[in-house]
Every structure is written in C-alpha cells, then in structure tokens.
Design an enzyme around this catalytic site. Structure first.
Site, short mmCIF file in Angstrom:
data_model
loop_
_atom_site.label_atom_id
_atom_site.label_comp_id
_atom_site.label_asym_id
_atom_site.label_seq_id
_atom_site.Cartn_x
_atom_site.Cartn_y
_atom_site.Cartn_z
N THR A 203 -15.37 12.21 12.32
CA THR A 203 -16.44 11.71 13.18
C THR A 203 -16.46 12.50 14.49
O THR A 203 -16.98 12.05 15.48
CB THR A 203 -16.26 10.19 13.30
OG1 THR A 203 -16.59 9.62 12.03
CG2 THR A 203 -17.12 9.53 14.34
N HIS A 204 -15.89 13.69 14.47
CA HIS A 204 -15.77 14.49 15.69
C HIS A 204 -16.99 15.38 15.88
O HIS A 204 -16.90 16.60 15.81
CB HIS A 204 -14.49 15.32 15.65
CG HIS A 204 -13.27 14.49 15.37
ND1 HIS A 204 -12.14 14.99 14.81
CD2 HIS A 204 -13.03 13.17 15.57
CE1 HIS A 204 -11.25 14.03 14.67
NE2 HIS A 204 -11.76 12.91 15.12
N THR A 205 -18.13 14.76 16.10
CA THR A 205 -19.34 15.51 16.41
C THR A 205 -19.40 15.71 17.92
O THR A 205 -18.96 14.84 18.69
CB THR A 205 -20.58 14.75 15.93
OG1 THR A 205 -20.62 13.47 16.59
CG2 THR A 205 -20.54 14.50 14.43
#
Lengths: 33, 594
Positions: B520-522
């Site tokens: 979820t590391h956008t």
C-alpha cells in the site's frame, strides 16, 4: 490438516525454539478443537 | 449551501490515521481547538480488534473488513494516456485503509529511516554517476530536507511508536549488529529488537556468509512493555500471526489507537467526528486562503467546518484528490510538464523468493509478527555501485513472517495446479516447511506517471474519482531482477539447504497489474520541494498556494524509496507540526520564502 493451528494466536514461547515442531492442533474462532 | 455550519475552530484535521493523529495531538498540545474529521467509523482495540474475532483471515483479508468500500469511492487506473481508465472494483495491488487509525491499523509496523543519498536523490546521482545517468523521462528531484534535519523527528516517531530495533550508527559511530548504512541516529531505538523467528535466523546466517550486512528489522511492534511520551502503554508482541491487515488485539503493534488517540481524546480542546467525509477545502474569494472544509456526515447532510488551519491528513491518493477537487494548486500536465498537483505519482516494485525445505525443517510459518525479522540494505538506496548496473534505486531484502494464514499465505512451488487435489496436496506438503525472502524496491517518478481527476467516473457523492496513470518502467525491472537473483543466492546458501527456490520477480517489460497485492506504499502527487514550480508543498508540508493548508503523508514523497514509508511520514509530520507550533502560529503565512 496442513498444520495450521487456527486461532491459537499465541506463540511467544515458541519463537525461541527454532526448528521444533509445534505440537498443538487447530482451534476454531468459536474455541472448538 | 451547507445544511449545517459549525462554530469555527483553530484547526481542522482531515483523516485520523497516523498523520492526522500526530497533527491533531501536536496542535491540541499547543492549545489550539482542533476537530478531527474521519470519513470511516471510529474503531478501538477493544472491541473492534478483540480476540478471537480478529483472528479471522476470511473477514479481514479476503473480505477487507477494515478497508474503504470501493462501491462508495475508488480510483480509476490506466497504464498509459492512450488507454481509457477503469475503476478499481476489487482490491488488488494496494489497499485503502478506512476508519479511525487508517492504514496505521492494518500496517505491519516496519519503521525505517531514509538515507541522505535517498533524500538528495537527483543531486547525489548526478554527482556520483553524471547527469547522463538519469533518463530524460525520469522526473526525480531532491527532497527539501536532509537526513540530519529529519533525525530528531524520526526519533520522535520511533519513541511514540515504541519501535523495536538495533542501532547501526549512533552519532556517527558504527554499532555492531545494526545497519552499517544507516544515517547517524542520536540514540538507540525505543526498544530492543523482537526475538528472531527461525526463518529469519536461516536468512541471517546465509546473508552474512555471502558478505551482506543483515540486521534486525526496525519494527513498531513492542518487544517489551513500554510507555510512550504521551503516556500510552504497549505490551510485548506474542507473535500471534495476525498483524498485516488486522488490528492488534495485544496492544503491541503501534497504531494511532495504541499510541496517540486515547491521550488525544482526553483533551477538552479536541473533538473527533467519525463518518464525516470531507469533500472540499473551502477558499476565500482570493483563492489564497482556506476558510475551512465541507464534509458530508453520516445522515448525508452537508456540513461546513470553518477553521484557521486545514491539515489534509488523508491517504496519499485522497489528499491529492481533495487538492484537485478544491482547486488548490495547478494540476500537473504531463504534456508540458507544468503544474504540480498529481505530479510524480510513484509506487514500489517488490519480489518474492519462496523457499521450500525438506520435511525435517520445521518453519512453523504461523509464528509471526508483522515486521519482526531480519533485513539487509546492501542493495538499497545508493549503498552499492549503480554504475555498471544501469538502474537507479534499490531495495531492502528481508525475511519476516507476518503469519501463516492458510488462504493467502500458503506457498506452493512453481507448476503446482491453482486449485483441486493437486493444489491441496502441495499445500499439505509444503505449508510447515516453506517461507519467502522478499525484496521491496524504490520506484522512480516519471513524466507520464501521474494522478488527475477522472473525466468519466464519479463517487457516491457525484464527485470525480481520482485517475491513476501508471506503468512499470525498465529501470525498476532491471533493479528487481538484480536484487531478486542476489536474494535467491542467499536462499540457496541457507543451512539446511532448501529443496527448491523460486523467483517471483516478474520480468522487464511487464505492465502494471492492479490484481495481485504488492504493498500500500503509493506515493507522490502532492510532493514536497524547494520551489513552487516543482512542488505542491514546502519542506513544512505547507501548500505554496494556500499557506494555511498543510498536506501530510506519502503524497509528499518526490519519488518512492525502497524502505517502508511510515517512519518518514511520521518524521515529516512531526517536522511540520513543530514548524506550525513554533513559527507559523506567531506569524501565519508562508514558512518558506522564495
């Protein structure tokens, strides 16, 4: 059975026993064994 | 027209995850009246994460109980401007945390610090490898802060989160057992490292034998009882294996709930309103000053909340969307390179090296703690010579076991049928005897990877969805191939020797696939920089265009890092909060003059 203990979810005393087979079978969310 | 107009407050905070909770308590501590608005529901350790209900993979992982409903709001995705973007209707590559605590509830707790080379990315690479080393379409730029400037704030976040780890560089002095590549830190981690589980031990020894420098993963999961600076108490992790994608029932994993919110809730000058979805930051007639926000409450009423300071602390993509919906800053145009809002959207590129051992090697994969384990940084940041490799960036390489959830985490060797008796036989054979080494890599920013408002699709309130235009580039493909083969060498060097080692690293030329979960590391879209023409916010996360709007979170990253983002997100938020408290409040206006 694949060896997953279900919701036992408490293994601190097993981290320090590397490579040893975990002896307990699975428990369901309702607590049934 | 709003149905309801609330009394004015000093500050309104949009989103009550990590950044919102930090910003709210720091501003409330300074005596400001603060309202925190959270679009999801309120949640706490008890009853929402209580055992045994939380130990339910189907509910929390496959059915995403803690995540935002995509039927209500989602993002549209395309790989290139020539494609029509379509709405994401089922979770895949990344997740949108929902409710109080946000992604800070379902994270794993990895809490890294960025190196100085990573923060000075463009100038560092230009200096070491020459200007021609950076491809023309790569729009990377320096962060406006150095590792030394951020150090006290990384420290602050780690001590609030009760981060467990091993220092590698104390005030410039190397410390044995820690990360030799780490930027100097002023003191040890808040807690000693978590105990090392067997898979991580196997990885550590093999990595060391091959000359790498493994160290305990920095984990915001308490290894011992701990009381943080806000008086919040954490208890030691019991390795339950329900960490990633779950709330922690043990008060062990750091989250806004375990580290901040109970202290914040006791303050009479703070009010939390859940199920309050902010749809717009309101501006005065000059467009240079925010007057507050408008939100939709649980009854569907439109509510105006006037405030002197607006802190956007929602998820990375939602912060960018709110800026675009509110008309703050100039939207980025990939054709001209002008405009800044939506620019430099980036992600991470990960790989897995599944390892299958003989039946006499008991891996016990269900013994897990989200981020406890072992990692090496030898191929991260610019810790190695990129010259002959022809790529920019790097990865952490690690062996951690977050749990042995049988639906999604059971590993089977390549070639196994996807279902049926062949698959069942393979799971039974390998479940207790397999684990994976992972790599997590940086993704650079590029001229044509960006965010804007979708011209077609709208959310439940009739507002345009955010549109993502993103594809993988060869630079990251080359990086992942390189580090994955290095990781496979480590796997093969393990003792006992594995029966087989697989490499799930895709291949160069792959297009982005929103299907399989990655991370979820956008990042990016409201990036921090040193000038208004290259960024949305200054080093204090203050909007260049509307100086009483602050935008916190991974949206400020000019490009992505190989490390997990939360340590840097926390540090940047504390850095901004201090500037607001000590400078902005005395003289509200731009904190950086250009």
């Amino acid at each position: 059975m694949i060896g997953f203990p279900g919701t036992r979810a408490d293994y601190l005393d097993w981290v320090a026993q590397p490579g040893k087979v975990y002896p307990l079978g699975p428990v369901t969310i309702e607590g049934n064994t | 027209m709003a149905n309801i107009r609330k009394p004015k407050v000093d500050a309104v905070v949009v989103g009550m995850g990590w950044t919102g909770s930090i910003m709210a308590i720091e501003l409330a501590d300074a005596g400001l009246t603060v309202v925190g608005l959270e679009r999801g529901e309120n949640r706490d350790t008890y009853p929402d994460f209580a055992y045994p209900k939380i130990a339910d993979e189907l509910t929390y992982v496959q059915r995403n109980k803690l995540m935002q409903s995509l039927a209500h709001e989602t993002v549209t995705i395309r790989r290139h401007a020539s494609e029509a973007a379509l709405p994401l209707r089922q979770y895949g590559a990344f997740l949108f945390g929902d409710g109080v605590g946000g992604s800070g509830v379902h994270w794993n707790g990895f809490t890294y610090r960025a190196t100085d080379a990573d923060l000075k990315l463009r100038s560092h690479y230009e200096q070491r490898y020459g200007k021609d080393f950076i491809p023309d379409d790569m729009t990377i730029q320096d962060w406006p802060v150095s590792a030394a400037e951020l150090e006290p704030f990384y420290d602050r976040f780690e001590y609030v989160a009760g981060t467990s780890g091993q220092a590698g560089n104390l005030n410039g002095q190397p410390v044995s057992g820690g990360n030799p590549f780490e930027a100097p830190r002023s003191r040890d981690y808040a807690l000693p490292p978590l105990p090392t589980a067997y898979p991580s031990m196997l990885f550590e020894q093999a990595a060391r034998d091959l000359g790498h420098h493994p160290y305990p993963t920095p984990a915001s999961i308490a290894s011992k009882a701990y009381t943080n600076p806000y008086g919040m108490q954490l208890g030691p992790c019991n390795f339950c294996g329900y960490c990633e994608l779950f709330g922690c029932y043990m008060f062990s994993k750091a989250s806004p709930q375990t580290c901040i919110l109970p202290a914040l809730a006791r303050k009479p000058n703070f009010e939390l309103r859940d199920r309050s979805a902010v749809v717009k930051v309101n501006l005065d007639s000059t467009g240079k000053r925010a007057t507050g926000v408008t939100y939709i409450d649980a009854q569907g009423r439109t509510v105006e909340q006037p405030a002197d300071i607006v802190a956007l602390c929602a998820y990375q993509m939602h912060n960018v969307r709110l800026l675009l919906l509110s008309g703050i800053g100039k939207p980025y145009d990939p054709a001209t390179g002008e405009g800044t809002v939506g620019k430099n959207y980036a992600y991470q590129k990960n790989s897995k090296i599944p390892i299958f051992s003989d039946k006499d090697v008991a891996i016990n994969p269900f013994i897990g703690s989200g981020s406890g384990g072992v990692v090496y940084d030898d191929f991260n940041a610019d810790n190695f010579d990129h010259g002959p490799l022809n790529f920019i960036g790097g990865t952490i390489t690690f062996a951690t076991v977050t749990g042995g959830r049988p639906i999604a985490q059971a590993l089977v060797p390549p070639g196994t049928p996807k279902w049926g008796s062949g698959w069942k036989k393979a799971v039974k054979e390998h479940y207790l005897h397999s684990f994976a080494i992972s790599t997590q890599g940086s993704v650079m920013s590029y001229r044509d990877n960006y965010l804007d408002l979708d011209p077609t699709y709208k959310d439940a309130y009739g507002l345009p969805l955010l549109r993502m235009t993103f594809d993988w580039k060869d630079n990251e493909g080359r990086m992942t191939q390189f580090v994955s083969h290095k990781a496979a060498d480590v796997a093969r060097a393990m003792n006992p020797k594995p029966k087989s080692v697989a490499i799930n690293a895709g291949k160069p030329g792959d297009h982005f696939d929103a299907g399989p979960y990655q991370s979820t590391h956008t990042t990016g879209g409201a990036i921090a920089g040193d000038r208004p023409d290259n960024s949305v916010v200054n080093k204090y996360l203050q909007s260049w265009d509307v100086p009483n709007v602050f935008v916190a979170g991974a949206c400020s990253f000019p490009q992505n890092l190989g490390i997990n983002p939360t340590g840097t997100i926390g540090a940047m938020t504390y850095y901004a909060a201090k500037a607001i408290r000590e400078t902005y409040l005395k003289n509200p206006g731009p904190l950086v003059q250009v």
